[in-house]
Design a protein around this motif. Sequence first.
Motif, PDB file in Angstrom:
ATOM      1  N   SER A 182     -22.523  -3.971  -2.493  1.00  0.00           N
ATOM      2  CA  SER A 182     -21.450  -4.739  -3.117  1.00  0.00           C
ATOM      3  C   SER A 182     -21.948  -5.658  -4.229  1.00  0.00           C
ATOM      4  CB  SER A 182     -20.734  -5.600  -2.066  1.00  0.00           C
ATOM      5  OG  SER A 182     -21.615  -6.622  -1.601  1.00  0.00           O
ATOM      6  N   GLY A 183     -23.190  -6.081  -4.129  1.00  0.00           N
ATOM      7  CA  GLY A 183     -23.722  -7.028  -5.117  1.00  0.00           C
ATOM      8  C   GLY A 183     -23.279  -8.458  -4.882  1.00  0.00           C
ATOM      9  N   ASP A 184     -22.532  -8.699  -3.807  1.00  0.00           N
ATOM     10  CA  ASP A 184     -22.069 -10.058  -3.527  1.00  0.00           C
ATOM     11  C   ASP A 184     -23.241 -10.993  -3.273  1.00  0.00           C
ATOM     12  OD1 ASP A 184     -19.393  -9.470  -3.798  1.00  0.00           O
ATOM     13  OD2 ASP A 184     -19.133  -8.967  -1.680  1.00  0.00           O
ATOM     14  N   MET A 185     -23.080 -12.226  -3.716  1.00  0.00           N
ATOM     15  CA  MET A 185     -24.116 -13.247  -3.531  1.00  0.00           C
ATOM     16  C   MET A 185     -23.729 -14.208  -2.412  1.00  0.00           C
ATOM     17  SD  MET A 185     -25.018 -13.942  -7.526  1.00  0.00           S
ATOM     18  CE  MET A 185     -26.309 -15.111  -7.173  1.00  0.00           C
ATOM     19  N   ASP A 186     -22.966 -13.718  -1.442  1.00  0.00           N
ATOM     20  CA  ASP A 186     -22.490 -14.579  -0.359  1.00  0.00           C
ATOM     21  C   ASP A 186     -23.337 -14.451   0.900  1.00  0.00           C
ATOM     22  OD1 ASP A 186     -21.722 -12.051   0.498  1.00  0.00           O
ATOM     23  OD2 ASP A 186     -19.695 -12.653   1.058  1.00  0.00           O
ATOM     24  N   LEU A 187     -24.613 -14.113   0.739  1.00  0.00           N
ATOM     25  CA  LEU A 187     -25.492 -13.958   1.892  1.00  0.00           C
ATOM     26  C   LEU A 187     -25.824 -15.313   2.488  1.00  0.00           C
ATOM     27  CD1 LEU A 187     -27.946 -11.245   0.525  1.00  0.00           C
ATOM     28  CD2 LEU A 187     -25.968 -10.922   2.035  1.00  0.00           C
ATOM     29  N   GLU A 188     -25.702 -15.391   3.805  1.00  0.00           N
ATOM     30  CA  GLU A 188     -26.085 -16.604   4.525  1.00  0.00           C
ATOM     31  C   GLU A 188     -27.205 -16.247   5.489  1.00  0.00           C
ATOM     32  OE1 GLU A 188     -22.916 -18.049   7.013  1.00  0.00           O
ATOM     33  OE2 GLU A 188     -22.436 -16.042   7.745  1.00  0.00           O
ATOM     34  N   TRP A 189     -27.990 -17.242   5.842  1.00  0.00           N
ATOM     35  CA  TRP A 189     -29.087 -17.036   6.781  1.00  0.00           C
ATOM     36  C   TRP A 189     -28.594 -17.275   8.200  1.00  0.00           C
ATOM     37  CZ3 TRP A 189     -33.568 -14.901   5.463  1.00  0.00           C
ATOM     38  CH2 TRP A 189     -33.928 -14.897   4.115  1.00  0.00           C
ATOM     39  N   VAL A 190     -28.944 -16.361   9.105  1.00  0.00           N
ATOM     40  CA  VAL A 190     -28.612 -16.503  10.517  1.00  0.00           C
ATOM     41  C   VAL A 190     -29.845 -16.150  11.334  1.00  0.00           C
ATOM     42  CG1 VAL A 190     -26.137 -16.044  10.236  1.00  0.00           C
ATOM     43  CG2 VAL A 190     -27.701 -14.141  10.656  1.00  0.00           C
ATOM     44  N   GLU A 191     -29.972 -16.762  12.495  1.00  0.00           N
ATOM     45  CA  GLU A 191     -31.106 -16.441  13.359  1.00  0.00           C
ATOM     46  C   GLU A 191     -30.853 -15.096  14.033  1.00  0.00           C
ATOM     47  OE1 GLU A 191     -34.520 -18.614  15.792  1.00  0.00           O
ATOM     48  OE2 GLU A 191     -32.716 -19.742  15.306  1.00  0.00           O
ATOM     49  N   ALA A 192     -31.820 -14.196  13.933  1.00  0.00           N
ATOM     50  CA  ALA A 192     -31.703 -12.875  14.554  1.00  0.00           C
ATOM     51  C   ALA A 192     -31.862 -13.000  16.064  1.00  0.00           C
ATOM     52  CB  ALA A 192     -32.764 -11.934  13.988  1.00  0.00           C
ATOM     53  N   SER A 193     -31.281 -12.063  16.786  1.00  0.00           N
ATOM     54  CA  SER A 193     -31.409 -12.058  18.247  1.00  0.00           C
ATOM     55  C   SER A 193     -32.850 -11.792  18.671  1.00  0.00           C
ATOM     56  CB  SER A 193     -30.497 -10.993  18.858  1.00  0.00           C
ATOM     57  OG  SER A 193     -30.970  -9.691  18.517  1.00  0.00           O
ATOM     58  N   GLY A 194     -33.602 -11.099  17.811  1.00  0.00           N
ATOM     59  CA  GLY A 194     -34.974 -10.732  18.165  1.00  0.00           C
ATOM     60  C   GLY A 194     -35.045  -9.466  19.004  1.00  0.00           C
ATOM     61  N   LYS A 195     -33.900  -8.879  19.304  1.00  0.00           N
ATOM     62  CA  LYS A 195     -33.869  -7.667  20.119  1.00  0.00           C
ATOM     63  C   LYS A 195     -33.681  -6.446  19.225  1.00  0.00           C
ATOM     64  CE  LYS A 195     -32.712  -9.802  24.352  1.00  0.00           C
ATOM     65  NZ  LYS A 195     -34.054  -9.939  24.824  1.00  0.00           N
ATOM     66  N   GLY A 254     -19.712  -9.166   6.699  1.00  0.00           N
ATOM     67  CA  GLY A 254     -20.328  -9.285   8.014  1.00  0.00           C
ATOM     68  C   GLY A 254     -21.577  -8.426   8.167  1.00  0.00           C
ATOM     69  N   GLN A 255     -21.946  -7.678   7.117  1.00  0.00           N
ATOM     70  CA  GLN A 255     -23.121  -6.807   7.166  1.00  0.00           C
ATOM     71  C   GLN A 255     -24.391  -7.648   7.210  1.00  0.00           C
ATOM     72  OE1 GLN A 255     -23.760  -4.537   3.599  1.00  0.00           O
ATOM     73  NE2 GLN A 255     -25.462  -3.394   4.472  1.00  0.00           N
ATOM     74  N   TYR A 256     -25.296  -7.284   8.138  1.00  0.00           N
ATOM     75  CA  TYR A 256     -26.602  -7.939   8.217  1.00  0.00           C
ATOM     76  C   TYR A 256     -27.551  -7.264   7.236  1.00  0.00           C
ATOM     77  CZ  TYR A 256     -25.036 -10.366  12.387  1.00  0.00           C
ATOM     78  OH  TYR A 256     -24.358 -11.168  13.255  1.00  0.00           O
ATOM     79  N   VAL A 257     -28.437  -8.079   6.673  1.00  0.00           N
ATOM     80  CA  VAL A 257     -29.342  -7.595   5.637  1.00  0.00           C
ATOM     81  C   VAL A 257     -30.767  -8.007   5.974  1.00  0.00           C
ATOM     82  CG1 VAL A 257     -29.944  -7.807   3.190  1.00  0.00           C
ATOM     83  CG2 VAL A 257     -27.541  -7.789   3.873  1.00  0.00           C
ATOM     84  N   PHE A 258     -31.672  -7.068   5.912  1.00  0.00           N
ATOM     85  CA  PHE A 258     -33.098  -7.354   5.946  1.00  0.00           C
ATOM     86  C   PHE A 258     -33.734  -6.271   5.107  1.00  0.00           C
ATOM     87  CE2 PHE A 258     -37.452  -7.443   7.300  1.00  0.00           C
ATOM     88  CZ  PHE A 258     -37.691  -8.793   7.451  1.00  0.00           C
ATOM     89  N   TYR A 259     -34.480  -6.550   4.285  1.00  0.00           N
ATOM     90  CA  TYR A 259     -35.441  -7.451   3.739  1.00  0.00           C
ATOM     91  C   TYR A 259     -34.717  -8.511   2.902  1.00  0.00           C
ATOM     92  CZ  TYR A 259     -40.189  -8.570   2.217  1.00  0.00           C
ATOM     93  OH  TYR A 259     -41.371  -9.188   2.007  1.00  0.00           O
ATOM     94  N   PRO A 260     -35.198  -9.766   2.928  1.00  0.00           N
ATOM     95  CA  PRO A 260     -34.518 -10.838   2.191  1.00  0.00           C
ATOM     96  C   PRO A 260     -34.290 -10.490   0.717  1.00  0.00           C
ATOM     97  CG  PRO A 260     -36.213 -11.738   3.611  1.00  0.00           C
ATOM     98  CD  PRO A 260     -36.381 -10.253   3.646  1.00  0.00           C
ATOM     99  N   ARG A 261     -33.089 -10.795   0.257  1.00  0.00           N
ATOM    100  CA  ARG A 261     -32.716 -10.486  -1.126  1.00  0.00           C
ATOM    101  C   ARG A 261     -31.658 -11.449  -1.621  1.00  0.00           C
ATOM    102  NH1 ARG A 261     -31.608  -4.593  -0.278  1.00  0.00           N
ATOM    103  NH2 ARG A 261     -32.975  -4.909   1.462  1.00  0.00           N
ATOM    104  N   LEU A 262     -31.349 -11.390  -2.904  1.00  0.00           N
ATOM    105  CA  LEU A 262     -30.347 -12.269  -3.504  1.00  0.00           C
ATOM    106  C   LEU A 262     -28.934 -11.719  -3.385  1.00  0.00           C
ATOM    107  CD1 LEU A 262     -32.175 -13.329  -6.786  1.00  0.00           C
ATOM    108  CD2 LEU A 262     -31.683 -14.770  -4.806  1.00  0.00           C
ATOM    109  N   PHE A 263     -28.797 -10.395  -3.387  1.00  0.00           N
ATOM    110  CA  PHE A 263     -27.488  -9.754  -3.433  1.00  0.00           C
ATOM    111  C   PHE A 263     -27.308  -8.815  -2.248  1.00  0.00           C
ATOM    112  CE2 PHE A 263     -29.222 -10.268  -7.714  1.00  0.00           C
ATOM    113  CZ  PHE A 263     -28.278 -11.115  -8.271  1.00  0.00           C
ATOM    114  N   ALA A 264     -26.089  -8.727  -1.754  1.00  0.00           N
ATOM    115  CA  ALA A 264     -25.793  -7.793  -0.670  1.00  0.00           C
ATOM    116  C   ALA A 264     -25.892  -6.368  -1.210  1.00  0.00           C
ATOM    117  CB  ALA A 264     -24.401  -8.048  -0.118  1.00  0.00           C
ATOM    118  N   PRO A 265     -26.608  -5.482  -0.497  1.00  0.00           N
ATOM    119  CA  PRO A 265     -26.707  -4.095  -0.954  1.00  0.00           C
ATOM    120  C   PRO A 265     -25.332  -3.433  -0.992  1.00  0.00           C
ATOM    121  CG  PRO A 265     -28.133  -4.492   0.954  1.00  0.00           C
ATOM    122  CD  PRO A 265     -27.321  -5.718   0.739  1.00  0.00           C
TER     123      PRO A 265
END
Length: 132
Positions: free
Chosen positions: A49-62, A36-47
């Motif tokens: 854990s190294g998991d490659m299960d990152l999905e794209w979601v629209e940010a709230s912008g806030k 459930g961790q949010y990630v930015f800057y776009p990358r291939l792996f979750a910082p």
Amino acid sequence: MGDRRMSEPQQQAPIAYYFQQLAAGHFMIQRSRSSGQYVFYPRLFAPGSGDMDLEWVEASGKGTIYSSTTIPKRPPEADETLSIIELEEGPRLLSRVMDAPAHESCIGDPVTAFIGEEDGKPILLFRREKQA
């Protein structure tokens, strides 16, 4: 351990997908499906854990101003203010708050993202939210 398969948008370079979405008017960030961790800057792996299960979601912008600095320029150029913005979702990013110089912005001020254009390319910028 999380899923190590790449989602369809993930199969292209993450930064290319980010800018493609930004050009279409969408501020997207990544989120790990397993943690459930949010990630930015776009990358291939979750910082971490190294998991490659990152999905794209629209940010709230806030977000809020975490830090700001002003870079002085020689006249006639205007000084440039850069801010670290902490997104509501958690990640921090470097951007500009367009409606106020650093001396008028305070750490913790709420801001809202908008997509601007610079040199013909989309860019993520912020405005301070109006205080009641």
